[in-house]
Write a protein that holds these residues in place. Structure first.
Motif, short mmCIF file in Angstrom:
data_model
loop_
_atom_site.label_atom_id
_atom_site.label_comp_id
_atom_site.label_asym_id
_atom_site.label_seq_id
_atom_site.Cartn_x
_atom_site.Cartn_y
_atom_site.Cartn_z
N UNK A 86 1.01 -1.28 -0.11
CA UNK A 86 -0.04 0.09 -0.16
C UNK A 86 0.85 1.28 0.17
N UNK A 87 0.34 2.27 -0.65
CA UNK A 87 1.31 3.46 -1.05
C UNK A 87 1.32 4.27 0.43
N UNK A 88 2.45 4.66 1.07
CA UNK A 88 2.49 5.21 2.17
C UNK A 88 1.48 6.49 2.27
N UNK A 89 1.70 7.23 1.51
CA UNK A 89 0.81 8.27 1.39
C UNK A 89 -0.78 8.15 1.84
N UNK A 90 -1.15 7.13 1.07
CA UNK A 90 -2.52 6.52 1.60
C UNK A 90 -2.68 6.21 3.21
N UNK A 91 -1.55 5.59 3.60
CA UNK A 91 -1.54 5.40 5.05
C UNK A 91 -2.06 6.69 5.88
N UNK A 125 8.06 9.80 -0.67
CA UNK A 125 7.05 9.97 -1.80
C UNK A 125 6.58 8.69 -2.64
N UNK A 126 7.95 7.88 -2.69
CA UNK A 126 7.85 6.58 -3.54
C UNK A 126 7.62 5.44 -2.57
N UNK A 127 7.63 5.44 -1.32
CA UNK A 127 7.44 4.34 -0.24
C UNK A 127 6.20 3.68 -0.23
N UNK A 128 6.50 2.45 -0.47
CA UNK A 128 5.07 1.44 -0.08
C UNK A 128 5.45 0.61 0.97
N UNK A 129 4.14 0.22 1.47
CA UNK A 129 4.37 -0.34 2.85
C UNK A 129 3.73 -1.84 2.89
N UNK A 130 4.56 -2.90 3.54
CA UNK A 130 3.77 -4.12 3.50
C UNK A 130 4.09 -4.78 4.82
N UNK A 131 3.24 -5.67 5.51
CA UNK A 131 3.20 -6.27 6.81
C UNK A 131 4.62 -7.08 7.04
N UNK A 132 4.97 -7.00 8.38
CA UNK A 132 6.22 -7.60 8.65
C UNK A 132 6.50 -9.32 8.32
N UNK A 133 5.40 -9.61 8.33
CA UNK A 133 5.24 -11.03 8.12
C UNK A 133 4.98 -11.62 6.76
N UNK A 134 5.25 -10.72 5.81
CA UNK A 134 4.51 -10.66 4.25
C UNK A 134 5.19 -12.05 3.77
N UNK A 135 6.44 -12.65 4.11
CA UNK A 135 7.00 -13.58 3.37
C UNK A 135 5.81 -14.81 3.92
N UNK A 136 5.67 -15.14 5.20
CA UNK A 136 4.77 -16.16 5.59
C UNK A 136 3.45 -16.04 4.63
N UNK A 137 2.81 -14.81 4.64
CA UNK A 137 1.44 -14.57 4.25
C UNK A 137 1.40 -14.98 2.67
N UNK A 138 2.45 -14.41 1.93
CA UNK A 138 2.50 -14.78 0.54
C UNK A 138 2.73 -16.50 0.22
N UNK A 139 3.32 -16.93 1.21
CA UNK A 139 3.51 -18.62 1.09
C UNK A 139 2.19 -19.20 1.24
N UNK A 140 1.48 -18.57 2.03
CA UNK A 140 0.08 -19.22 2.73
C UNK A 140 -0.81 -19.02 1.26
N UNK A 141 -1.00 -17.89 0.83
CA UNK A 141 -1.76 -17.42 -0.21
C UNK A 141 -1.60 -18.00 -1.42
N UNK A 142 -0.18 -18.40 -1.87
CA UNK A 142 0.28 -18.91 -3.02
C UNK A 142 -0.42 -20.55 -3.23
N UNK A 143 -0.28 -21.09 -2.04
CA UNK A 143 -0.92 -22.34 -1.89
C UNK A 143 -2.43 -22.40 -2.21
N UNK A 144 -3.05 -21.22 -1.55
CA UNK A 144 -4.51 -21.24 -1.87
C UNK A 144 -4.72 -21.22 -3.42
N UNK A 145 -4.19 -20.18 -4.15
CA UNK A 145 -4.29 -20.05 -5.50
C UNK A 145 -3.91 -21.15 -6.26
#
Length: 318
Positions: free
Chosen positions: A233-238, A286-306
């Protein structure tokens, strides 16, 4: 435009308009999955007028809002898998009988961008088996014809993703292209909790302001289904959302200071306030994007689902 709120989700573009504003050329339908309880929203862009208004190509955009998508509950992910498969089947009813090429777009070296390549890692690939034994042998019984690749990003290969896919399609002759990619969201509540499926293809990197050449039916020559989950998510949006929450609180508890702040910021609409936040932020943010600190675990889980959704769609094995 650089001033636009950065999002890949059609549903978020639609929500930026006032509820009282009629969206000509755009149809929105909502439903709830009968078994999963997942909220499903179809945004259909019907003509050029709607496409210009929404900033999205003509076609269907299916959004699954799944509050527990980033959870580790295996039984619930099975329900998500079934719902995703059902929505893809609605977009392409005869997919099980098609030769399918799956492209996992993104950079596997960066966790927020690794969704596509990781989905490819978990797919049941069968094209080579069907070429070797035929479609009706005992070995390939119930198998669909699935091939896949993770083309990487231009910084790794020096080649546009579209160029790699065009060459692969020309040589292997699939009938359907399914593209998996990580997306950018405008709302924190949709980060890692939303799945978008569309028959309009994708423009890789568009949500983070790095738009590449589009991958769609017109450029590929075959139907294209794009599946994505917002991981950044865009940092400016937060900052913008935080200011919005602050204004809501100040509106309830008025005092002299809050009155002055309210009068200065409240008249801005959503887009104007977002642009103000970007102008007030330090240049290095200005060009900073933010992601959760445990994104590696989350992406692993979601990749199995898809991947399980695609495996169940393309194969009929017991």
């Amino acid at each position: 435009m650089n001033s636009s709120v950065r999002t890949d989700l059609a549903i978020e573009n639609a929500e930026m308009f006032q509820e009282t504003e009629e969206l000509q050329g755009i149809r929105i339908e909502e439903e709830t999955g009968q078994v999963s309880g997942i909220r499903v929203t179809w945004v259909t862009v019907e003509n050029e007028q709607g496409a210009k208004k929404l900033g999205k190509a003509i076609g269907d955009y299916v959004t699954l809002e799944v509050p527990m998508l980033d959870a580790t509950d295996v039984s619930y992910h099975r329900e998500i898998t079934n719902e995703v498969a059902e929505q893809i089947r609605r977009l392409l009813p005869d997919i099980k009988h098609k030769r399918v090429l799956v492209a996992g777009v993104g950079n596997r070296e960066m966790a927020p961008d690794a969704l596509g390549p990781m989905v490819v890692d978990h797919l049941f690939i069968t094209r080579h088996l069907i070429q070797e034994y035929g479609k009706h042998s005992e070995i390939t019984k119930g198998m669909g014809c699935v091939s896949a690749l993770a083309p990487g990003v231009m910084a790794q290969t020096g080649i546009e993703t579209r160029e790699i896919l065009l060459g692969t399609i020309r040589e292997t002759k699939p009938e359907v292209l399914i593209v998996i990619d990580a997306l950018a969201a405008r709302s924190v509540k949709r980060l890692n909790k939303t799945i978008q499926i569309t028959n309009t293809g994708i423009a890789p990197g568009a949500g983070v302001g790095n738009r590449r050449f589009g991958i769609d039916a017109e450029s590929m020559g075959i139907p294209v289904i794009a599946i994505g989950i917002p991981t950044v998510i865009d940092a400016a949006t937060i900052v913008n959302d935080t200011v919005g929450n602050l204004l809501a609180i100040m509106d309830e508890t008025r005092n002299r200071l809050s009155e002055r702040i309210w009068e200065g910021v409240a008249p801005f609409d959503e887009q104007e306030r977002y642009q103000l936040m970007r102008e007030l932020m330090a240049p290095e943010m200005m060009n900073m994007f933010v992601t959760p600190k445990n994104i590696d675990e989350i992406v692993q889980q979601m990749s199995y689902t898809l991947s399980e959704s695609l495996n169940s769609l393309c194969h009929s094995m017991a």
